[in-house]
Design a protein around this motif. Structure first.
Motif, PDB file in Angstrom:
ATOM      1  N   ARG A 117       0.823  -1.212   0.000  1.00 44.49           N
ATOM      2  CA  ARG A 117       0.000   0.000   0.000  1.00 44.49           C
ATOM      3  C   ARG A 117       0.854   1.257   0.000  1.00 44.49           C
ATOM      4  NH1 ARG A 117      -2.265  -2.762   4.338  1.00 44.49           N
ATOM      5  NH2 ARG A 117      -3.932  -4.153   3.705  1.00 44.49           N
ATOM      6  N   LEU A 118       2.174   1.067  -0.056  1.00 44.90           N
ATOM      7  CA  LEU A 118       3.068   2.223   0.116  1.00 44.90           C
ATOM      8  C   LEU A 118       2.842   3.307  -0.926  1.00 44.90           C
ATOM      9  CD1 LEU A 118       5.640   3.477   1.482  1.00 44.90           C
ATOM     10  CD2 LEU A 118       6.887   2.451  -0.388  1.00 44.90           C
ATOM     11  N   LEU A 119       2.818   2.895  -2.209  1.00 45.87           N
ATOM     12  CA  LEU A 119       2.767   3.904  -3.273  1.00 45.87           C
ATOM     13  C   LEU A 119       1.515   4.766  -3.162  1.00 45.87           C
ATOM     14  CD1 LEU A 119       4.165   2.493  -6.591  1.00 45.87           C
ATOM     15  CD2 LEU A 119       5.078   4.239  -5.080  1.00 45.87           C
ATOM     16  N   ASP A 120       0.365   4.104  -2.917  1.00 45.82           N
ATOM     17  CA  ASP A 120      -0.878   4.869  -2.800  1.00 45.82           C
ATOM     18  C   ASP A 120      -0.829   5.778  -1.579  1.00 45.82           C
ATOM     19  OD1 ASP A 120      -1.868   3.700  -5.058  1.00 45.82           O
ATOM     20  OD2 ASP A 120      -2.747   2.012  -3.964  1.00 45.82           O
ATOM     21  N   ALA A 121      -0.281   5.242  -0.496  1.00 45.95           N
ATOM     22  CA  ALA A 121      -0.192   6.059   0.716  1.00 45.95           C
ATOM     23  C   ALA A 121       0.688   7.283   0.461  1.00 45.95           C
ATOM     24  CB  ALA A 121       0.364   5.228   1.863  1.00 45.95           C
ATOM     25  N   CYS A 122       1.810   7.075  -0.255  1.00 51.14           N
ATOM     26  CA  CYS A 122       2.708   8.193  -0.538  1.00 51.14           C
ATOM     27  C   CYS A 122       2.021   9.221  -1.421  1.00 51.14           C
ATOM     28  CB  CYS A 122       3.977   7.711  -1.213  1.00 51.14           C
ATOM     29  SG  CYS A 122       5.077   6.867  -0.104  1.00 51.14           S
ATOM     30  N   ALA A 123       1.300   8.734  -2.432  1.00 53.65           N
ATOM     31  CA  ALA A 123       0.605   9.659  -3.330  1.00 53.65           C
ATOM     32  C   ALA A 123      -0.395  10.500  -2.537  1.00 53.65           C
ATOM     33  CB  ALA A 123      -0.100   8.886  -4.435  1.00 53.65           C
ATOM     34  N   THR A 124      -1.095   9.848  -1.587  1.00 49.29           N
ATOM     35  CA  THR A 124      -2.045  10.597  -0.773  1.00 49.29           C
ATOM     36  C   THR A 124      -1.332  11.606   0.117  1.00 49.29           C
ATOM     37  OG1 THR A 124      -3.391   8.616  -0.735  1.00 49.29           O
ATOM     38  CG2 THR A 124      -3.958  10.331   0.840  1.00 49.29           C
ATOM     39  N   LEU A 125      -0.230  11.143   0.728  1.00 45.35           N
ATOM     40  CA  LEU A 125       0.507  12.049   1.615  1.00 45.35           C
ATOM     41  C   LEU A 125       0.967  13.283   0.861  1.00 45.35           C
ATOM     42  CD1 LEU A 125       2.705   9.555   3.642  1.00 45.35           C
ATOM     43  CD2 LEU A 125       0.958  11.053   4.553  1.00 45.35           C
ATOM     44  N   ARG A 126       1.325  13.093  -0.386  1.00 43.25           N
ATOM     45  CA  ARG A 126       1.812  14.226  -1.148  1.00 43.25           C
ATOM     46  C   ARG A 126       0.680  15.123  -1.640  1.00 43.25           C
ATOM     47  NH1 ARG A 126       6.651  15.665  -5.036  1.00 43.25           N
ATOM     48  NH2 ARG A 126       5.906  17.761  -5.268  1.00 43.25           N
ATOM     49  N   SER A 127      -0.433  14.498  -2.106  1.00 45.16           N
ATOM     50  CA  SER A 127      -1.427  15.309  -2.803  1.00 45.16           C
ATOM     51  C   SER A 127      -2.546  15.800  -1.894  1.00 45.16           C
ATOM     52  CB  SER A 127      -2.024  14.508  -3.958  1.00 45.16           C
ATOM     53  OG  SER A 127      -2.605  13.325  -3.460  1.00 45.16           O
ATOM     54  N   ASP A 128      -2.823  15.108  -0.793  1.00 47.59           N
ATOM     55  CA  ASP A 128      -3.925  15.549   0.058  1.00 47.59           C
ATOM     56  C   ASP A 128      -3.643  16.960   0.575  1.00 47.59           C
ATOM     57  OD1 ASP A 128      -6.252  13.978   1.935  1.00 47.59           O
ATOM     58  OD2 ASP A 128      -5.467  15.879   2.669  1.00 47.59           O
ATOM     59  N   PRO A 129      -4.564  17.901   0.348  1.00 53.22           N
ATOM     60  CA  PRO A 129      -4.259  19.287   0.716  1.00 53.22           C
ATOM     61  C   PRO A 129      -4.034  19.501   2.206  1.00 53.22           C
ATOM     62  CG  PRO A 129      -6.491  19.066  -0.176  1.00 53.22           C
ATOM     63  CD  PRO A 129      -5.838  17.755  -0.358  1.00 53.22           C
ATOM     64  N   SER A 130      -4.605  18.638   3.047  1.00 55.62           N
ATOM     65  CA  SER A 130      -4.385  18.843   4.476  1.00 55.62           C
ATOM     66  C   SER A 130      -3.043  18.269   4.929  1.00 55.62           C
ATOM     67  CB  SER A 130      -5.515  18.190   5.270  1.00 55.62           C
ATOM     68  OG  SER A 130      -5.541  16.805   5.006  1.00 55.62           O
ATOM     69  N   LEU A 131      -2.408  17.453   4.093  1.00 56.10           N
ATOM     70  CA  LEU A 131      -1.105  16.873   4.446  1.00 56.10           C
ATOM     71  C   LEU A 131       0.013  17.512   3.631  1.00 56.10           C
ATOM     72  CD1 LEU A 131      -2.238  13.141   4.496  1.00 56.10           C
ATOM     73  CD2 LEU A 131      -1.880  14.588   6.469  1.00 56.10           C
ATOM     74  N   SER A 132      -0.120  17.454   2.302  1.00 49.12           N
ATOM     75  CA  SER A 132       0.827  18.009   1.314  1.00 49.12           C
ATOM     76  C   SER A 132       2.287  17.877   1.722  1.00 49.12           C
ATOM     77  CB  SER A 132       0.481  19.466   0.982  1.00 49.12           C
ATOM     78  OG  SER A 132       0.776  20.333   2.018  1.00 49.12           O
ATOM     79  N   PHE A 133       2.721  16.638   1.881  1.00 47.47           N
ATOM     80  CA  PHE A 133       4.141  16.382   2.147  1.00 47.47           C
ATOM     81  C   PHE A 133       4.899  16.461   0.822  1.00 47.47           C
ATOM     82  CE2 PHE A 133       2.328  14.536   5.969  1.00 47.47           C
ATOM     83  CZ  PHE A 133       3.169  15.082   6.908  1.00 47.47           C
ATOM     84  N   ASP A 134       5.440  17.634   0.545  1.00 46.57           N
ATOM     85  CA  ASP A 134       6.059  17.839  -0.757  1.00 46.57           C
ATOM     86  C   ASP A 134       7.561  17.636  -0.723  1.00 46.57           C
ATOM     87  OD1 ASP A 134       6.504  19.998   0.795  1.00 46.57           O
ATOM     88  OD2 ASP A 134       5.879  21.497  -0.661  1.00 46.57           O
ATOM     89  N   TYR A 135       8.095  17.260   0.401  1.00 45.72           N
ATOM     90  CA  TYR A 135       9.550  17.200   0.477  1.00 45.72           C
ATOM     91  C   TYR A 135      10.003  15.933   1.188  1.00 45.72           C
ATOM     92  CZ  TYR A 135      14.289  18.840   1.003  1.00 45.72           C
ATOM     93  OH  TYR A 135      15.642  18.943   0.924  1.00 45.72           O
TER      94      TYR A 135
END
Lengths: 371, 194
Positions: free
Chosen positions: B78-96
């Protein structure tokens, strides 16, 4: 044969390094060149790999400080601070005030001396011989001070878990105060000599451009990131040690080109002088320089990630402890390693003559890239 | 790895030191600073921890804390989907992506991602476990391009494969090198290099 076929050129493979004097260490890159234009670039690293991370697993915590000295051998104090900071964070150790101030003063002076070296080599990369004389003159003042404090010019091994190895000399504050005006003057002189020099501008403006978003994507940190207009400095966004007590500016660039990356470092030297001055004002005159750690430091079982702003960017230390006297795993996130990843997109479509300038503007230290 | 349980005397060291500090009267000793408060999550960390179960719910995360970091563990499929969510979800937006580390726990390998969001100024530690027999974790270079060299290094030193990596070549070691020197099973001194 059509006209287009007749004029078709072949990409030539040019190997640069690992013993090329302008690669700033043992760094090798393979360039695909079409005429004078770089089509693609393939950086090769690892010539200086000493396995510092693995070696750390077999050393006591206090012995690892020496390994960290040898990572970024231009910014030793900043690198030492990253390691002792990680251990102190895991042990939740309070460092005495005075030790913190001395650490900050040394780290900021170290930043200046590192940027002075960068300033000089940047001049050399552009073909100017004089800046390195200016840079080394100022660097020498700082190195002499370091030698007086730690007994070594480069591999200081001075920071300890919980404080410092020993008292600095009695006239430490006076010495730092004495050396600051000369350094300030040196920065201004150097700035006047090179920054707006027409040839230098022509060689560095608009070359090796990296946009802010790209810089973030590639994981750039430090002056190279700020040159692209992203105002991230660990000292400000997540203050460690006592950096929240100082007032300093974070210079940012506009274009993310080679000149911006150079100018960031010149401005940062001024800011470091500012921090050193404030630290000298605030520093307590007496007091302990080391927290008492009983016996061999044994951080509790657990993990900590500590980040610090090194002259080159963010150095991270991920420390996993099993409660023993040696780390279970120690991962170093070196700033130059991540910065160097961006070399490939930066070099595409530039000219061979600029490759050295662009590489120089990243200010890499191979000891840290390869570990 | 020898499983070391946290020893009670070690855990209570700060308080012991604090009490002995009050009773210590030797003049030669420098006065000790009071023991600092334990390091914990800051306001942003607490907010993030409360927020995480929402957007990450489909990936069945285990949310934990390590000092001042929120730690999330997900399964590698589930890593890839979780990472995509972490990056794109506006309340999380882990861009780095700050750091990617591989840890050899002998019974498993763990890949650890240290993330940072510039927008929200919060940080997260993401962990994925993989087996010793065939260590493999999907590459996150599609989400954070900066993972590139960190993953290549992870393969060099630990032999963890990152399927989906665009350029999985040897980075730090030389091509003829045999074995994975980062692993705990790799001997420290007695091996022949040349």
């Amino acid at each position: 044969m059509t006209e287009a076929q007749r004029l078709e050129s072949v990409d030539i493979l040019v190997n640069m390094g690992p013993q090329h004097p302008s690669t700033h260490g043992v760094f090798r890159m393979v360039l695909w060149v079409d005429g004078e234009r770089i089509v693609d670039c393939d950086p090769h690293i690892g010539y200086l790999h000493r396995g510092s991370e693995k070696l750390s697993e077999g050393e006591l915590y206090s012995q690892i400080i020496t390994l960290f000295d040898r990572l970024d051998y231009i910014g030793n104090f900043n690198t030492e601070l990253a390691f002792v900071g990680a251990v102190e964070k895991l042990m939740n150790l309070a460092v005495p005030e005075r030790a913190e101030y001395i650490r900050v003063i040394l780290c900021e002076l170290n930043r200046i001396s590192s940027h002075m070296l960068f300033y000089g080599t940047m001049g050399l990369d552009a073909g100017a011989m004089t800046p390195i004389m200016y840079g080394f003159r100022e660097r020498e003042r700082i190195q002499n001070l370091f030698e007086a404090v730690t007994g070594a010019r480069m591999m200081h091994n001075y920071f300890r878990i919980g404080g410092l190895r020993e008292e600095p000399p009695d006239d430490f504050v006076a010495r730092v105060r004495g050396v600051l005006p000369a350094i300030e003057q040196g920065i201004e002189e150097g700035d006047r000599l090179l920054t707006y020099n027409e040839v230098f501008l022509a060689r560095s403006r608009g070359i090796g451009v990296l946009s802010g978003q790209e810089a973030l994507d590639y994981g750039l940190t430090g002056p190279s990131l700020r040159a692209s207009g992203i105002p991230d400095d660990i000292r400000a966004i997540e203050p460690y040690s006592i950096y929240d007590r100082f007032d300093f500016d974070i210079p940012i660039g506009e274009n993310g080109d080679t000149w911006d990356r150079y100018a960031m470092r010149v401005e940062e030297m001024r800011q470091s002088v500012k921090i050193v001055k404030q630290a000298l004002e605030q520093m307590p005159e007496s007091g302990p320089i080391k927290a008492q750690v009983r016996g061999i430091p044994r951080p509790p079982k657990g993990e900590a990630y500590f980040r610090a702003e090194n002259p080159r960017g963010e150095i991270g230390v991920y420390l996993v402890s099993d409660g023993g006297d040696k780390p279970y795993r120690l991962k170093i996130r070196p700033p130059s390693f991540a910065n160097l990843q961006a070399l490939r997109p930066m070099l595409r479509n530039t000219y061979v003559a600029d490759a050295v300038m662009v590489l120089g503007s990243l200010d890499i230290v191979l000891g840290e890239v390869d570990r | 790895m020898e499983e070391v349980t946290p020893q009670p005397d070690q855990e209570s060291t700060p308080s012991q030191e604090a009490s002995s500090q009050e009773s210590a009267t030797a003049p030669a000793r420098a006065p000790r600073q009071p023991a600092p408060p334990p390091i914990g999550l800051d306001g942003r960390g607490e907010a993030l921890k409360a927020l995480l179960p929402g957007p990450l719910a489909p990936f069945e995360p285990e949310v934990d804390t390590a000092l001042d970091e929120v730690v999330v563990t997900v399964a590698s499929e589930r890593l890839l989907d979780a990472c995509a969510t972490l990056r794109s979800d506006p309340s999380l937006s882990f861009d780095y992506l700050r750091c990617l580390s591989v840890v050899d726990y002998e019974d498993r390998f763990q890949v650890v991602y240290h993330l940072w969001s510039r927008e929200h100024r919060h940080k997260l530690t993401l962990k994925v476990d993989t087996t010793v027999e065939s260590p493999s974790v999907p590459s996150v270079t599609g989400v954070w391009r900066g993972a590139d060299w960190f993953e290549r290094e992870g393969y060099d030193l630990f032999g963890v494969e990152f399927p989906g990596h665009p350029d999985p070549r040897v980075l730090i070691l030389y091509e003829e090198f045999e074995g994975f020197p980062g692993r705990k099973s790799f001997p420290f001194h007695d091996y022949q290099e040349w």
